[in-house]
Design an enzyme around this catalytic site. Structure first.
Site, PDB file in Angstrom:
ATOM      1  N   ASP A   1      -8.908  -4.284   2.851  1.00 59.05           N
ATOM      2  CA  ASP A   1      -7.586  -4.926   2.805  1.00 59.05           C
ATOM      3  C   ASP A   1      -7.251  -5.625   4.120  1.00 59.05           C
ATOM      4  O   ASP A   1      -6.832  -6.786   4.133  1.00 59.05           O
ATOM      5  CB  ASP A   1      -6.530  -3.867   2.503  1.00 59.05           C
ATOM      6  CG  ASP A   1      -5.114  -4.368   2.688  1.00 59.05           C
ATOM      7  OD1 ASP A   1      -4.639  -5.151   1.854  1.00 59.05           O
ATOM      8  OD2 ASP A   1      -4.475  -3.971   3.688  1.00 59.05           O
TER       9      ASP A   1
ATOM     10  N   ASP B   1      -1.183   5.278   8.630  1.00 60.93           N
ATOM     11  CA  ASP B   1      -0.990   4.139   7.740  1.00 60.93           C
ATOM     12  C   ASP B   1      -0.617   4.627   6.339  1.00 60.93           C
ATOM     13  O   ASP B   1      -0.703   5.812   6.029  1.00 60.93           O
ATOM     14  CB  ASP B   1      -2.266   3.298   7.712  1.00 60.93           C
ATOM     15  CG  ASP B   1      -2.012   1.855   7.308  1.00 60.93           C
ATOM     16  OD1 ASP B   1      -0.837   1.463   7.156  1.00 60.93           O
ATOM     17  OD2 ASP B   1      -2.994   1.102   7.153  1.00 60.93           O
TER      18      ASP B   1
ATOM     19  N   SER C   1       0.806  -1.225   0.000  1.00 66.57           N
ATOM     20  CA  SER C   1       0.000   0.000   0.000  1.00 66.57           C
ATOM     21  C   SER C   1       0.835   1.268   0.000  1.00 66.57           C
ATOM     22  O   SER C   1       0.326   2.332  -0.348  1.00 66.57           O
ATOM     23  CB  SER C   1      -0.931   0.009   1.225  1.00 66.57           C
ATOM     24  OG  SER C   1      -1.921  -0.977   1.102  1.00 66.57           O
TER      25      SER C   1
ATOM     26  N   THR D   1      -1.736   4.501   3.115  1.00 66.26           N
ATOM     27  CA  THR D   1      -2.560   5.197   2.125  1.00 66.26           C
ATOM     28  C   THR D   1      -2.813   6.646   2.506  1.00 66.26           C
ATOM     29  O   THR D   1      -2.617   7.543   1.670  1.00 66.26           O
ATOM     30  CB  THR D   1      -3.867   4.427   1.895  1.00 66.26           C
ATOM     31  OG1 THR D   1      -3.558   3.079   1.525  1.00 66.26           O
ATOM     32  CG2 THR D   1      -4.691   5.071   0.795  1.00 66.26           C
TER      33      THR D   1
ATOM     34  N   HIS E   1      -6.619  -9.648   4.563  1.00 66.22           N
ATOM     35  CA  HIS E   1      -5.364 -10.210   5.061  1.00 66.22           C
ATOM     36  C   HIS E   1      -5.621 -11.311   6.086  1.00 66.22           C
ATOM     37  O   HIS E   1      -4.942 -12.341   6.083  1.00 66.22           O
ATOM     38  CB  HIS E   1      -4.511  -9.112   5.707  1.00 66.22           C
ATOM     39  CG  HIS E   1      -3.607  -8.395   4.760  1.00 66.22           C
ATOM     40  ND1 HIS E   1      -2.569  -9.015   4.109  1.00 66.22           N
ATOM     41  CD2 HIS E   1      -3.579  -7.096   4.358  1.00 66.22           C
ATOM     42  CE1 HIS E   1      -1.931  -8.137   3.348  1.00 66.22           C
ATOM     43  NE2 HIS E   1      -2.533  -6.959   3.476  1.00 66.22           N
TER      44      HIS E   1
END
Length: 665
Positions: free
Chosen positions: A439, A279, A220, A281, A443
């Site tokens: 996402d 994070d 990402s 993004t 995962h």
């Protein structure tokens, strides 16, 4: 024709650079970053890093004395080469030196035999190319050896076509996931849907390829870098090309869409995510580091921009909403131990920490909204299994309480639009809104929660389209929906979970899977009744689950007949194909007595199911990303730019073109 020796050498280089690489984008001993085949926006700021490598040992060993007298020239094709300092009218930078090590392949790693490389280097900071066309950058070293990079400044118009842009990112979202979400939330009659996703209604559909600079599977960080800067980078890198130095903050930077837009127009910027806000993004819009894990510094970049080098003058976003309170509460997880709630407040931000205060806060002031420690709660837990919100010690004020009043993506996005529109109705705004836990739940193989997050994203898109219409901004706002990468998820049939639970062996449990004709129809859109062949006694708590008219989520998250779904790459786990009611899934765990990086089936997970052997190395406790292209949906000004199949960097150039951000001087 190549000699046998030369052919063997090339073959070794190709194979040896597969698992590990000396430096991404640098197949020779002379490195230019940005590398060969790089595109630029006219007027976009960037750094240049030059490195000359001299391996001490290994297959490339050449004596270990890197050339300190290398030279570097740039020419526009058809013109004359000039030294970089002359071309950009900057001072010649100082020579730098360092060493690094790397493993040539897995055998070298297992034998603990790294190759040592000595380096001489220079960096040209904050330069730009303004004239469209092709350029040739040449590094000359080691008595005439050359590394040549071809660069292209794209010929984009400077005319602005959209006042506002909303960029939705469904992190990890693929076409297969969208298909599955549609199946469980929208009713069919004889194979035909009676309603559609909001994404389905967008007039333009495209697909973008997600390969990174030096690997065909992306993460990402570098995928966000591609979307926001138009430059491909390496895994874990945010807004930079990864160089070989030890410092994670000296890598060559590239200006992002948010930085360019604010610098040139003074327009508003909003950043919204259901992840912890540092994070990859959200962080890639302002951070510049090759290590996405520098969370404290990422938060500081939101507020203060880049401070270690001269860079774009950044005054902070108008809106910053998400989780990740641990980086704001003063302590070991915040940058330099600072109180970032206080730091934002001192720069004029309203600070809100729950849904009620978010909805009540004024629309005319910059606003920081942090609603939980770590990632925000998932849609399924906020709306269906609400008991899971209690006891998590994730309150954003650090009190140790539970963050039970968290907003969803829709509430955060609509509030962000209201603030941006109130503050920048004339010069416009850019908003990035991320559904991060598509996402994160993929995962962990928690497909129900992942699809719930995707449906929340679609519900948010629908609300946004309606809200823009109410504001009278539809014709002036591009709405773009895409992903940063994918997962190898798909649905292959259905599972009779009642029959599966009744079987006594793993092999007979597999007989509960129905494929082709036996897959039947989706049961998720039918409220559960506890009667008849479709009943499931464990789902009483879902009997009265309803939503407002026109809101599309499953009426029953725990039907008897569920989806037979899987990832293409996963750890050892047990599957019973039922929703995880007690909270987000954890499919694999470490077992006492085994190495800490050795994972096995979680004995508490899906206990009525059967064991499925994983396909990943045993140090993996969750699934990984995949190669797949990801979809792009566009509506509004410039929508035609986003049809077809193209590279992920083309998203940036489409956004920049729509905003008219190219500059010829």
């Amino acid at each position: 024709m190549l000699s046998i020796a030369a052919t063997a050498s090339l073959l070794f280089a190709a194979v040896g650079a597969q698992t590990f690489q000396r430096l991404g984008g640098c197949p020779t001993l002379g490195c230019i970053l940005p590398p060969d085949q790089t595109d630029f926006l006219a007027g976009q700021l960037f750094d240049i890093r030059l490195e000359v490598h001299s391996p001490v040992n290994g297959s490339e060993a050449n004596g270990g004395v890197p050339d300190p007298n290398f030279s570097f020239t740039i020419e526009k094709v058809g013109g004359k080469p000039q030294s970089a300092s002359s071309f950009f009218k900057v001072n010649e930078p100082a020579l730098e030196r360092w060493n690094f090590t790397w493993y040539e392949d897995l055998f070298a790693r297992d034998a603990f035999k790294p190759s040592v490389v000595r380096v001489t280097a220079k960096a040209y900071r904050r330069v730009a190319l303004y004239e469209a066309g092709e350029y040739t950058a040449t590094l000359t070293y080691n008595n005439g050896t050359k590394t040549v990079a071809s660069w292209l400044v794209r010929d984009l118009a400077t005319v602005r076509k959209a006042k506002n842009i909303v960029l939705f990112i469904g992190d990890g979202m693929t076409t297969n996931m969208i298909t599955a979400a549609r199946l469980i939330a929208h009713k069919q009659v004889n194979g035909r849907y009676k309603t559609r996703l909001q994404m389905d209604k967008f007039p333009v559909l495209g697909h973008q390829m997600t390969h990174s600079l030096d690997s065909f599977i992306t993460d990402s960080a570098n995928s966000a870098t591609a979307l926001y800067t138009g430059h491909k980078s390496s895994v874990n890198a945010l807004g930079v090309y990864a160089d070989s130095s030890k410092n994670p903050f000296d890598d060559p930077k590239i200006e992002t869409i948010a930085e360019i837009f604010q610098r040139l127009t003074g327009g508003g910027v909003g950043i919204v995510s259901t992840a912890f806000i540092a994070d990859a993004t959200p962080g890639a819009l302002t951070a510049h580091t090759r290590d996405r894990g520098q969370y404290g510094q990422v938060v500081d970049s939101f507020l203060n921009g880049i401070t270690n080098y001269t860079w774009t003058n950044w005054t902070g976003p108008d809106v910053l909403f998400g989780g990740g309170a641990e980086q704001f509460i003063p302590g070991p997880s915040s940058y330099l131990g600072k109180d970032y709630y206080d730091a934002f407040a001192k720069k004029g931000y309203n600070v809100v920490q729950n849904k009620a205060s978010l909805l009540a806060t004024a629309n005319n002031t910059k606003t920081l909204g942090i609603f939980s420690i770590s990632n925000m709660a998932k849609w399924l837990d906020r709306n269906v299994y609400t008991a899971n919100l209690v006891g998590n010690k994730d309150a954003p004020d650090g009190s140790g309480g539970s963050a039970v009043d968290q907003p969803g993506l829709k509430e955060m996005t609509i509030k962000a639009i209201d603030i941006l529109q109130n503050r920048h109705s004339q010069n416009g705004w850019f908003l990035m809104s991320e559904a991060a836990s598509i996402d994160k739940q993929m995962h962990t193989l928690d497909y129900d929660r992942a699809l719930g997050e995707l449906l929340e994203l679609d519900d948010t898109i629908k609300a946004t389209v309606g809200h823009l219409a109410a504001l009278g901004e539809t014709k002036e706002t591009l709405v773009l929906v895409t992903a940063d990468h994918g997962h190898g998820f798909d649905v292959m049939g259905s599972v009779d979970t009642k029959y599966l639970a009744a079987q006594s062996t793993d092999r007979t449990k597999r007989s509960a899977i129905g494929t082709y004709f036996n897959s039947g129809l989706s049961q998720y859109t039918n409220p559960n009744s506890e009667k008849g062949p479709g009943s499931n006694a464990s789902s009483r708590d879902n009997n009265s689950l309803t939503y407002t008219e026109g809101t599309f989520f499953p009426a029953n998250w725990d039907p008897r007949y569920t989806l037979f779904s899987a990832l293409g790459a996963d750890p050892d786990r047990r599957e019973n194909y039922q929703v995880h009611k007690s909270g987000p899934r954890r499919p694999a765990v470490n077992i006492t007595g085994f190495p800490a990086d050795d994972y096995f089936v979680n004995y508490k997970d899906a206990v009525s199911g059967f064991i499925v052997n994983g396909t990943l190395p045993t140090d993996a406790d969750q699934g990984v990303h995949s190669l797949t292209d990801v979809p792009v949906f566009a509506s509004g000004p410039c929508q035609e730019l986003f049809g077809g199949v193209y590279n992920n960097i083309d998203i940036f150039y489409g956004l920049a073109d729509c905003f008219g951000l190219a500059r010829a001087k």
